[in-house]
Design an enzyme around this catalytic site. Structure first.
Site, PDB file in Angstrom:
ATOM      1  N   GLY A  11       3.436 -31.751 -15.727  1.00  0.00           N
ATOM      2  CA  GLY A  11       3.015 -31.430 -14.356  1.00  0.00           C
ATOM      3  C   GLY A  11       3.405 -30.003 -14.008  1.00  0.00           C
ATOM      4  O   GLY A  11       4.535 -29.591 -14.273  1.00  0.00           O
ATOM      5  N   ARG A  72      -0.987 -32.827 -20.162  1.00  0.00           N
ATOM      6  CA  ARG A  72      -0.148 -33.887 -20.742  1.00  0.00           C
ATOM      7  C   ARG A  72      -0.858 -34.283 -22.034  1.00  0.00           C
ATOM      8  O   ARG A  72      -2.016 -34.690 -22.001  1.00  0.00           O
ATOM      9  CB  ARG A  72      -0.053 -35.075 -19.786  1.00  0.00           C
ATOM     10  CG  ARG A  72       0.572 -34.703 -18.437  1.00  0.00           C
ATOM     11  CD  ARG A  72       0.945 -35.942 -17.657  1.00  0.00           C
ATOM     12  NE  ARG A  72       1.276 -35.636 -16.279  1.00  0.00           N
ATOM     13  CZ  ARG A  72       2.457 -35.191 -15.867  1.00  0.00           C
ATOM     14  NH1 ARG A  72       3.422 -34.986 -16.739  1.00  0.00           N
ATOM     15  NH2 ARG A  72       2.679 -34.963 -14.589  1.00  0.00           N
ATOM     16  N   ASP A 103      10.836 -33.415 -18.714  1.00  0.00           N
ATOM     17  CA  ASP A 103      11.452 -34.123 -19.848  1.00  0.00           C
ATOM     18  C   ASP A 103      10.459 -34.445 -20.970  1.00  0.00           C
ATOM     19  O   ASP A 103      10.810 -34.393 -22.143  1.00  0.00           O
ATOM     20  CB  ASP A 103      12.235 -35.362 -19.395  1.00  0.00           C
ATOM     21  CG  ASP A 103      11.417 -36.280 -18.521  1.00  0.00           C
ATOM     22  OD1 ASP A 103      10.236 -35.974 -18.275  1.00  0.00           O
ATOM     23  OD2 ASP A 103      11.960 -37.315 -18.086  1.00  0.00           O
ATOM     24  N   THR A 125       9.963 -28.507 -13.206  1.00  0.00           N
ATOM     25  CA  THR A 125       9.348 -29.718 -12.654  1.00  0.00           C
ATOM     26  C   THR A 125       9.809 -29.883 -11.215  1.00  0.00           C
ATOM     27  O   THR A 125      10.971 -29.584 -10.903  1.00  0.00           O
ATOM     28  CB  THR A 125       9.726 -30.987 -13.463  1.00  0.00           C
ATOM     29  OG1 THR A 125       9.427 -32.150 -12.662  1.00  0.00           O
ATOM     30  CG2 THR A 125      11.200 -31.049 -13.816  1.00  0.00           C
ATOM     31  N   ASP A 127      10.429 -32.564  -9.882  1.00  0.00           N
ATOM     32  CA  ASP A 127      11.201 -33.808  -9.761  1.00  0.00           C
ATOM     33  C   ASP A 127      12.722 -33.607  -9.763  1.00  0.00           C
ATOM     34  O   ASP A 127      13.458 -34.493  -9.344  1.00  0.00           O
ATOM     35  CB  ASP A 127      10.840 -34.769 -10.913  1.00  0.00           C
ATOM     36  CG  ASP A 127       9.368 -35.132 -10.916  1.00  0.00           C
ATOM     37  OD1 ASP A 127       8.734 -35.028  -9.855  1.00  0.00           O
ATOM     38  OD2 ASP A 127       8.844 -35.510 -11.981  1.00  0.00           O
ATOM     39  N   ASP A 129      14.731 -33.767 -12.207  1.00  0.00           N
ATOM     40  CA  ASP A 129      15.260 -34.945 -12.906  1.00  0.00           C
ATOM     41  C   ASP A 129      15.762 -34.631 -14.306  1.00  0.00           C
ATOM     42  O   ASP A 129      15.801 -35.508 -15.170  1.00  0.00           O
ATOM     43  CB  ASP A 129      14.162 -36.032 -12.984  1.00  0.00           C
ATOM     44  CG  ASP A 129      12.926 -35.542 -13.721  1.00  0.00           C
ATOM     45  OD1 ASP A 129      12.822 -34.332 -13.995  1.00  0.00           O
ATOM     46  OD2 ASP A 129      12.053 -36.375 -14.017  1.00  0.00           O
ATOM     47  N   ARG A 171       8.612 -39.075  -9.588  1.00  0.00           N
ATOM     48  CA  ARG A 171       8.539 -40.005 -10.724  1.00  0.00           C
ATOM     49  C   ARG A 171       9.676 -41.028 -10.619  1.00  0.00           C
ATOM     50  O   ARG A 171       9.738 -41.724  -9.610  1.00  0.00           O
ATOM     51  CB  ARG A 171       8.592 -39.251 -12.060  1.00  0.00           C
ATOM     52  CG  ARG A 171       7.986 -40.011 -13.203  1.00  0.00           C
ATOM     53  CD  ARG A 171       8.031 -39.209 -14.478  1.00  0.00           C
ATOM     54  NE  ARG A 171       7.047 -38.166 -14.514  1.00  0.00           N
ATOM     55  CZ  ARG A 171       5.766 -38.344 -14.828  1.00  0.00           C
ATOM     56  NH1 ARG A 171       5.338 -39.539 -15.159  1.00  0.00           N
ATOM     57  NH2 ARG A 171       4.926 -37.340 -14.840  1.00  0.00           N
TER      58      ARG A 171
HETATM   59  O1  F6P Z   1       6.444 -34.725 -12.825  1.00  0.00           O
HETATM   60  C1  F6P Z   1       5.806 -34.153 -11.745  1.00  0.00           C
HETATM   61  C2  F6P Z   1       4.928 -35.166 -11.058  1.00  0.00           C
HETATM   62  O2  F6P Z   1       4.286 -34.536  -9.967  1.00  0.00           O
HETATM   63  C3  F6P Z   1       5.648 -36.434 -10.610  1.00  0.00           C
HETATM   64  O3  F6P Z   1       6.356 -36.259  -9.419  1.00  0.00           O
HETATM   65  C4  F6P Z   1       4.480 -37.395 -10.493  1.00  0.00           C
HETATM   66  O4  F6P Z   1       4.917 -38.725 -10.664  1.00  0.00           O
HETATM   67  C5  F6P Z   1       3.585 -36.972 -11.618  1.00  0.00           C
HETATM   68  O5  F6P Z   1       3.925 -35.638 -11.943  1.00  0.00           O
HETATM   69  C6  F6P Z   1       2.119 -37.059 -11.337  1.00  0.00           C
HETATM   70  O6  F6P Z   1       1.449 -36.720 -12.501  1.00  0.00           O
HETATM   71  P1  F6P Z   1      -0.107 -36.400 -12.578  1.00  0.00           P
HETATM   72  O7  F6P Z   1      -0.342 -35.084 -11.906  1.00  0.00           O
HETATM   73  O8  F6P Z   1      -0.384 -36.354 -14.035  1.00  0.00           O
HETATM   74  O9  F6P Z   1      -0.804 -37.501 -11.840  1.00  0.00           O
END
Ligand code: F6P
Length: 319
Positions: A11, A72, A103, A125, A127, A129, A171
């Site tokens: 992300g 991803r 991560d 990120t 998050d 985390d 997340r």
């Molecule tokens: O890791 C960053 C994040 O925005 C999280 O907070 C969220 O759960 C996820 O990515 C959403 O991912 P995507 O943009 O692939 O839907």
């Protein structure tokens, strides 16, 4: 080492551009060539790789998103995908790699190191985390975005005397929820790291109403569950008029805060220093405002935990 690569993965997070800029400028300062790998590990596998010059990273420090784009990539989780990536790195004569991401991206960086390719991780990120750093790039900007949104919600919550549930990202981590809840004086903060009891949430809301409170804000971290379901439950159990806002991807965009730009610049430059000093399989981080580095494998195995003192404080201040 004469040529390094840089990619952003997972992300996107505000401040990734500032980190890319720092990697490129720091490397060129030391007479090292830098190649940008586009679309994360996806572009590494397909060879979407271009040389970056000083000017390539001009005018990006204040921009959200990532000029290298992100993805991803499922294929890179496989041995075959990792081997294809290393073939591309060798083809372009790249001798070390900086991976900016969360991560999942760090797992890829760890794999590359295990296959003998020197890789350094930079935590990026929203998050917050990642273990081994007090802050990740993008967290501060996302936090400010959340706070601005909640301030606006508070205006309408007061006007209509409603209960509001606001679902924030993160997340499996509750940092965005905890920090925004504390910064915005939310009545209740639900984070995945601490079990909650709906009866407590309802009693707290009822106690507030008895004291004359006309509206309430409840922050729900996405890792706890659906804000919509929780909002419905609250309305049924209290009969207070309840509305739900899911902030979603708005939290990932926007110009990075000063704090994120400085953090990204420091961490990006530090990653290059580590590569040049022969380190590999490390992540850079910031702890007590000092730059640090840790083995990526340790950071990944420790996992993330919530700041318990801050959580207790949020409970005490929202009685
Ligand atoms: O890791 C960053 C994040 O925005 C999280 O907070 C969220 O759960 C996820 O990515 C959403 O991912 P995507 O943009 O692939 O839907």
């Amino acid at each position: 080492m004469k040529r390094i690569g840089v990619l952003t993965s997972g992300g996107d997070a505000p401040g990734m551009n500032a980190a890319i800029r720092a990697v490129v400028r720091k490397a060129i300062y030391h007479d090292i060539e830098v190649y940008g790998i586009y679309q994360g590990y996806q572009g590494l596998i397909s060879g979407h790789i271009e040389k970056l010059e000083l000017g390539s990273v001009g005018d990006i420090i204040h921009r959200g998103g990532t000029m290298l784009q992100s993805a991803r990539c499922e294929e890179f989780k496989t041995l075959e995908g990792q081997k294809k990536g290393i073939e591309q790195l060798n083809k372009f004569g790249i001798e070390g790699l900086v991976v900016i991401g969360g991560d999942g991206s760090f797992m890829g960086a760890q794999k590359l190191t295990e296959h003998g390719f020197p890789t350094i991780g930079v935590p990026g990120t929203i998050d917050n985390d990642i273990s081994g750093t007090d802050y990740t790039i993008g967290f501060d900007t996302a936090l400010n975005t959340v706070i601005n949104a909640i301030d606006k919600i508070r205006d309408t919550a007061t006007s209509h005397e409603r209960t509001y549930v606001v679902e924030v990202m993160g997340r499996d981590a509750g940092d965005l929820a905890l920090w925004s809840g504390l910064a915005d004086g939310a009545e209740t903060i639900l984070v995945p790291e601490v079990d909650y009891n709906m009866e407590d949430v309802v009693n707290r809301l009822k106690r507030g109403a008895e004291r004359g409170k006309k509206h309430s804000i409840i922050i729900v971290a996405e890792g706890v569950g659906s804000g919509v379901d929780i909002g419905r439950d609250i309305e049924e159990k209290t009969s207070f008029e309840t509305r739900v806002t899911v902030l979603g991807h708005i939290q990932r965009g926007g110009s990075p805060t000063a704090s994120d730009r400085v953090l990204a610049s420091r961490l990006g430059a530090k990653a290059v220093e580590l590569l040049l000093s022969g380190e590999e399989g490390k992540m850079v981080g910031i702890e007590k405002n000092a730059l640090v580095s840790h083995d990526i494998s340790d950071a990944l195995s420790r996992g993330h935990s919530i700041d318990e003192e801050m959580y207790r404080l949020s409970q005490e201040l929202s009685i």
